[in-house]
Design an enzyme around this catalytic site. Structure first.
Site, PDB file in Angstrom:
ATOM      1  N   LYS A  31       5.967  -8.120   2.603  1.00  0.00           N
ATOM      2  CA  LYS A  31       5.493  -7.571   4.594  1.00  0.00           C
ATOM      3  C   LYS A  31       4.282  -8.633   4.202  1.00  0.00           C
ATOM      4  O   LYS A  31       3.152  -8.836   3.734  1.00  0.00           O
ATOM      5  CB  LYS A  31       5.252  -6.260   4.125  1.00  0.00           C
ATOM      6  CG  LYS A  31       6.276  -4.844   3.682  1.00  0.00           C
ATOM      7  CD  LYS A  31       5.950  -3.299   4.206  1.00  0.00           C
ATOM      8  CE  LYS A  31       5.116  -3.080   4.108  1.00  0.00           C
ATOM      9  NZ  LYS A  31       4.662  -3.171   2.414  1.00  0.00           N
ATOM     10  N   GLY A  87       1.229  -1.400  -0.128  1.00  0.00           N
ATOM     11  CA  GLY A  87       0.340  -0.342   0.269  1.00  0.00           C
ATOM     12  C   GLY A  87       0.821   1.097  -0.224  1.00  0.00           C
ATOM     13  O   GLY A  87       1.946   1.508   0.435  1.00  0.00           O
ATOM     14  N   SER A  88       0.503   2.411  -0.556  1.00  0.00           N
ATOM     15  CA  SER A  88       1.107   3.916  -0.345  1.00  0.00           C
ATOM     16  C   SER A  88       0.634   4.183   1.118  1.00  0.00           C
ATOM     17  O   SER A  88       0.391   3.391   1.954  1.00  0.00           O
ATOM     18  CB  SER A  88       0.453   4.624  -1.922  1.00  0.00           C
ATOM     19  OG  SER A  88       1.134   4.057  -2.614  1.00  0.00           O
ATOM     20  N   GLY A  89       1.831   5.394   1.386  1.00  0.00           N
ATOM     21  CA  GLY A  89       1.578   6.355   2.274  1.00  0.00           C
ATOM     22  C   GLY A  89       2.379   5.698   3.713  1.00  0.00           C
ATOM     23  O   GLY A  89       2.631   6.159   4.584  1.00  0.00           O
ATOM     24  N   HIS A  90       3.956   4.811   3.166  1.00  0.00           N
ATOM     25  CA  HIS A  90       4.631   4.784   3.104  1.00  0.00           C
ATOM     26  C   HIS A  90       6.591   4.933   3.160  1.00  0.00           C
ATOM     27  O   HIS A  90       7.470   4.806   3.753  1.00  0.00           O
ATOM     28  CB  HIS A  90       5.217   3.002   3.560  1.00  0.00           C
ATOM     29  CG  HIS A  90       4.070   2.437   3.965  1.00  0.00           C
ATOM     30  ND1 HIS A  90       3.400   2.464   5.215  1.00  0.00           N
ATOM     31  CD2 HIS A  90       2.866   1.709   3.269  1.00  0.00           C
ATOM     32  CE1 HIS A  90       1.661   2.024   5.676  1.00  0.00           C
ATOM     33  NE2 HIS A  90       1.836   1.311   4.617  1.00  0.00           N
ATOM     34  N   HIS A 116      -0.066   1.051  10.382  1.00  0.00           N
ATOM     35  CA  HIS A 116      -1.168   1.069   8.831  1.00  0.00           C
ATOM     36  C   HIS A 116      -2.284   1.787  10.126  1.00  0.00           C
ATOM     37  O   HIS A 116      -3.342   1.153  10.417  1.00  0.00           O
ATOM     38  CB  HIS A 116      -2.120   0.307   8.488  1.00  0.00           C
ATOM     39  CG  HIS A 116      -1.241  -0.403   7.665  1.00  0.00           C
ATOM     40  ND1 HIS A 116      -0.561  -1.251   7.855  1.00  0.00           N
ATOM     41  CD2 HIS A 116      -0.496  -0.311   5.937  1.00  0.00           C
ATOM     42  CE1 HIS A 116       0.162  -1.650   6.541  1.00  0.00           C
ATOM     43  NE2 HIS A 116       0.120  -0.567   6.214  1.00  0.00           N
ATOM     44  N   ASP A 157      -0.810  -8.267   1.083  1.00  0.00           N
ATOM     45  CA  ASP A 157       0.478  -8.915   0.008  1.00  0.00           C
ATOM     46  C   ASP A 157       0.580 -10.072  -0.131  1.00  0.00           C
ATOM     47  O   ASP A 157       0.907 -10.193  -1.435  1.00  0.00           O
ATOM     48  CB  ASP A 157       0.807  -7.864   1.119  1.00  0.00           C
ATOM     49  CG  ASP A 157       1.440  -6.310   1.103  1.00  0.00           C
ATOM     50  OD1 ASP A 157       0.266  -5.587   0.472  1.00  0.00           O
ATOM     51  OD2 ASP A 157       2.040  -5.401   2.165  1.00  0.00           O
TER      52      ASP A 157
HETATM   53  N1  ATP Z   1      -6.991 -15.002   4.977  1.00  0.00           N
HETATM   54  C1  ATP Z   1      -8.546 -14.996   4.763  1.00  0.00           C
HETATM   55  N2  ATP Z   1      -9.312 -15.558   4.890  1.00  0.00           N
HETATM   56  C2  ATP Z   1      -9.815 -15.334   4.670  1.00  0.00           C
HETATM   57  N3  ATP Z   1     -11.083 -13.662   4.549  1.00  0.00           N
HETATM   58  C3  ATP Z   1      -9.837 -13.021   4.532  1.00  0.00           C
HETATM   59  C4  ATP Z   1      -8.172 -13.034   4.798  1.00  0.00           C
HETATM   60  N4  ATP Z   1      -7.975 -12.117   5.811  1.00  0.00           N
HETATM   61  C5  ATP Z   1      -9.075 -11.044   5.297  1.00  0.00           C
HETATM   62  N5  ATP Z   1     -10.203 -12.174   4.978  1.00  0.00           N
HETATM   63  C6  ATP Z   1     -11.684 -10.547   4.897  1.00  0.00           C
HETATM   64  O1  ATP Z   1     -11.415  -9.785   3.778  1.00  0.00           O
HETATM   65  C7  ATP Z   1     -11.778  -8.572   4.770  1.00  0.00           C
HETATM   66  C8  ATP Z   1     -10.955  -7.129   4.714  1.00  0.00           C
HETATM   67  O2  ATP Z   1     -11.096  -7.253   3.594  1.00  0.00           O
HETATM   68  P1  ATP Z   1      -9.424  -5.860   3.144  1.00  0.00           P
HETATM   69  O3  ATP Z   1     -10.391  -5.293   1.704  1.00  0.00           O
HETATM   70  O4  ATP Z   1      -9.957  -4.438   4.246  1.00  0.00           O
HETATM   71  O5  ATP Z   1      -8.505  -5.677   2.722  1.00  0.00           O
HETATM   72  P2  ATP Z   1      -7.284  -5.765   3.932  1.00  0.00           P
HETATM   73  O6  ATP Z   1      -6.885  -6.800   5.426  1.00  0.00           O
HETATM   74  O7  ATP Z   1      -7.496  -4.291   4.726  1.00  0.00           O
HETATM   75  O8  ATP Z   1      -6.020  -5.791   2.831  1.00  0.00           O
HETATM   76  P3  ATP Z   1      -5.081  -4.505   2.603  1.00  0.00           P
HETATM   77  O9  ATP Z   1      -4.655  -4.021   3.824  1.00  0.00           O
HETATM   78  O10 ATP Z   1      -3.567  -4.662   1.786  1.00  0.00           O
HETATM   79  O11 ATP Z   1      -5.687  -3.489   2.081  1.00  0.00           O
HETATM   80  C9  ATP Z   1     -11.588  -9.098   6.037  1.00  0.00           C
HETATM   81  O12 ATP Z   1     -13.018  -8.453   7.073  1.00  0.00           O
HETATM   82  C10 ATP Z   1     -12.006 -10.922   5.639  1.00  0.00           C
HETATM   83  O13 ATP Z   1     -13.429 -10.787   5.745  1.00  0.00           O
END
Ligand code: ATP
Ligand code: MG
Lengths: 328, 203
Positions: free
Chosen positions: A105, A54-57, A216, A110
């Site tokens: 990371k 993600g950006s912001g780092h 984050h 990711d």
């Molecule tokens: N390993 C996993 N298996 C199944 N579902 C997952 C897993 N990791 C995250 N999730 C689902 O994804 C959702 C979060 O999605 P989101 O789009 O916010 O991604 P993120 O984790 O914030 O990734 P990023 O920080 O890269 O944006 C969670 O609420 C969950 O339901």
């Protein structure tokens, strides 16, 4: 909240163009992507290193593109992992036939997006290998630890190894050695403001700090009443040192990393205490770096990274780098 | 037949409307136990999906395949690869077939398998898996019922509130993740609810 931006929707695009405009001789942007690569990519005969997230780092990761560090960096939306097609473009543009090391990371987004990019690469017979950085000891389970500022040591040292002509497997192995010997912990003094919503990414009262926070604003270990720089340095070191498994003869590299809004003045006040505590405990410091390397927008706070060195790591840490954010 | 090309496109367009309407709510849920971007990610990606569905499509499988590739390249984060994989697996499971209740159950089974494999996740980890899995159980029980589909997904989504997260960003909060709905479970509930509405109205 006042921000030096135009349209929040265009922030990544405009930032990338700005980076290229600042270093037109060193980096170029792949058209219609969020990928920046070394101007001379693919570098003939060399294993390529790619990172991203993600950006912001900033300056992570585009600032680490250069001879002796990264060949390419992929930027997602703010704090959001980039998509597999973008990572794949970076792989294609940097592979010289020697293969590509993906420095990831440890966040589920990711890991999954880079995995899918590696599958796309495999389908076109491009060799990739990956390492997953997990240096943040604020998370108990070593497998779930997040990748934070220690990632910069991976870029530097594995990048130097690749520059020296090592094979993909050897570069991967050295990168893994860095990961196995790197530990970080951070603290937040005030939250960052998300550009799209204009809202703080997390809550932190005026008189509170959060120990062990991620880059984050992910939950840390605990919230505390505000502490002095010396107290924070003591707290972080006390948690880091038992994780380091240091013998008397070992030497370490230290990185004091600002989270975005903390002045270098304060980082150095903090570093003063870190160094005096290490000296008191008889820990030999081979190299120290103080600055903003892995930020979290305008979050205030810092992280402390310790890396246990051996002869190979020392030599590679000292090797030249032309990356604007980590010149050696 | 349960759904054809037209209903599938309607479903996805309605889902996009729902996501853009609930974008802030989803991000707010994610802010509590994640990084606050789930609504933004999903709304950005599915707007592109909706925009890509005005072409002519031969069958449901191609609509879902197009959706999968758009989601994979436009959503990002953790939900991009997960939803992208889910749509791709659904597309593969109905290739060359009419989508009746039996085929739909197979599609959901394939999607759930894909999500679990990609995310290395299981039931009970407070993720979208905890909606897809009970929905599959219900679909296997036989006769298709749109209202029951919606209710099952809704209950499953509600059940994530008391779970402790062990995957994704929410896992850093450990026990403190309890008392919050999982954002991915909520967006998955919307997906099934919109499908139920499209099917319910068509019948
Ligand atoms: N390993 C996993 N298996 C199944 N579902 C997952 C897993 N990791 C995250 N999730 C689902 O994804 C959702 C979060 O999605 P989101 O789009 O916010 O991604 P993120 O984790 O914030 O990734 P990023 O920080 O890269 O944006 C969670 O609420 C969950 O339901
Ligand atoms: Mg999120």
């Amino acid at each position: 909240m006042k921000k030096l931006i135009n349209d929040p929707e265009q922030i990544i695009d405009e930032m990338l163009d700005g980076i290229v405009a600042g270093s037109p001789d060193d980096v170029r942007r792949l058209e219609d992507t969020t990928v920046l690569v070394r101007k001379d990519a693919p570098v003939e005969g060399k294993v390529a290193l790619i990172s991203g997230g993600g950006s912001g780092h900033e300056p992570a990761h585009a600032g680490y593109i250069g001879k002796g560090m990264l060949d390419g960096a992929v930027s997602g939306e703010v704090f959001t992992s980039p998509t597999p097609d973008q990572v794949f473009e970076a792989i294609k543009a940097t592979d010289s036939g020697q293969g590509v090391l993906l420095v990831i990371k440890n966040y589920s987004g990711d890991v999954m997006n880079f995995d899918m990019a590696a599958e796309l690469a495999e389908s076109e017979d491009i060799k990739t290998a990956q390492v997953i950085v997990r240096d943040d000891i604020a998370v108990d389970d070593p497998e779930s630890r997040r990748g934070v500022a220690g990632t910069i040591f991976v870029h530097k040292i594995a990048g130097a190894k690749a520059e020296a002509g090592a094979s993909l497997e050897d570069v991967q192995q050295t990168a893994q050695k860095v990961i196995d010997n790197t530990r970080t912990m951070g603290v937040a003094l005030s939250p960052c403001i998300m550009p799209t919503s204009g809202e703080p990414g997390f809550e932190l009262a005026d008189d509170e700090i959060e120990l062990g926070i991620g880059i984050h604003g992910e939950a840390g270990i605990e919230k505390r009443k505000h502490m002095t720089a010396d107290e924070i340095a003591t707290e972080l070191l006390e948690r880091l040192l038992p994780e380091m498994d240091l013998a008397d003869s070992d030497e370490i590299a230290v990185m004091v990393n600002g989270m975005g809004a903390t002045p270098e003045m304060e980082l150095n006040v903090f570093n003063r205490k870190v160094q005096s505590l290490l000296a008191e405990k008889g820990v030999k410091v081979y190299d120290t770096t103080v600055g903003n390397f892995m930020t979290s927008l305008e979050m205030a706070g810092c992280s402390l990274t310790l890396l246990k060195l051996d002869d190979e790591l020392k030599e590679l840490l000292d090797a030249p780098s032309s990356a604007p954010a980590f010149k050696k | 037949m349960l759904i054809g090309v037209e209903e599938t496109i309607q479903w996805l367009k309605n889902y996009n409307d729902k996501l853009s309407e609930q974008k802030d709510y989803l991000s707010q849920l994610d802010r509590a136990i994640g990084d606050g971007d789930h609504g933004i990610n999903m709304a950005r990606g599915f707007q592109q999906v909706a925009d890509s569905l005005d072409d002519d499509f031969d069958d449901v499988s191609t609509v879902l395949k197009k959706t999968a590739t758009t989601v994979m390249s436009k959503v990002g984060g953790a939900s991009g690869p997960l939803y992208g994989t889910a749509f791709l697996k659904m597309s593969m499971a109905c290739k060359g077939k009419e989508v009746d209740a039996g085929v739909f159950a197979e599609m959901v089974e394939a999607a759930l398998g894909g999500i679990k494999q990609r995310g290395k996740s299981e039931e009970g980890e407070k993720t979208m898996v905890d909606v897809w899995s009970p929905v599959l159980d219900m679909l296997r029980e036989g006769e298709f019922d749109a209202e029951r589909l919606k209710k099952t997904a809704e209950d499953a989504m509600q059940n994530t509130e008391d779970m402790t997260a062990t995957k994704g960003r929410a896992s850093y909060f450990k026990e403190r993740s309890q008392g919050n709905l999982d954002p991915g479970a909520v967006s998955s509930y919307y997906l099934f609810a919109e499908l139920a509405d499209v099917i319910g109205k068509g019948a």
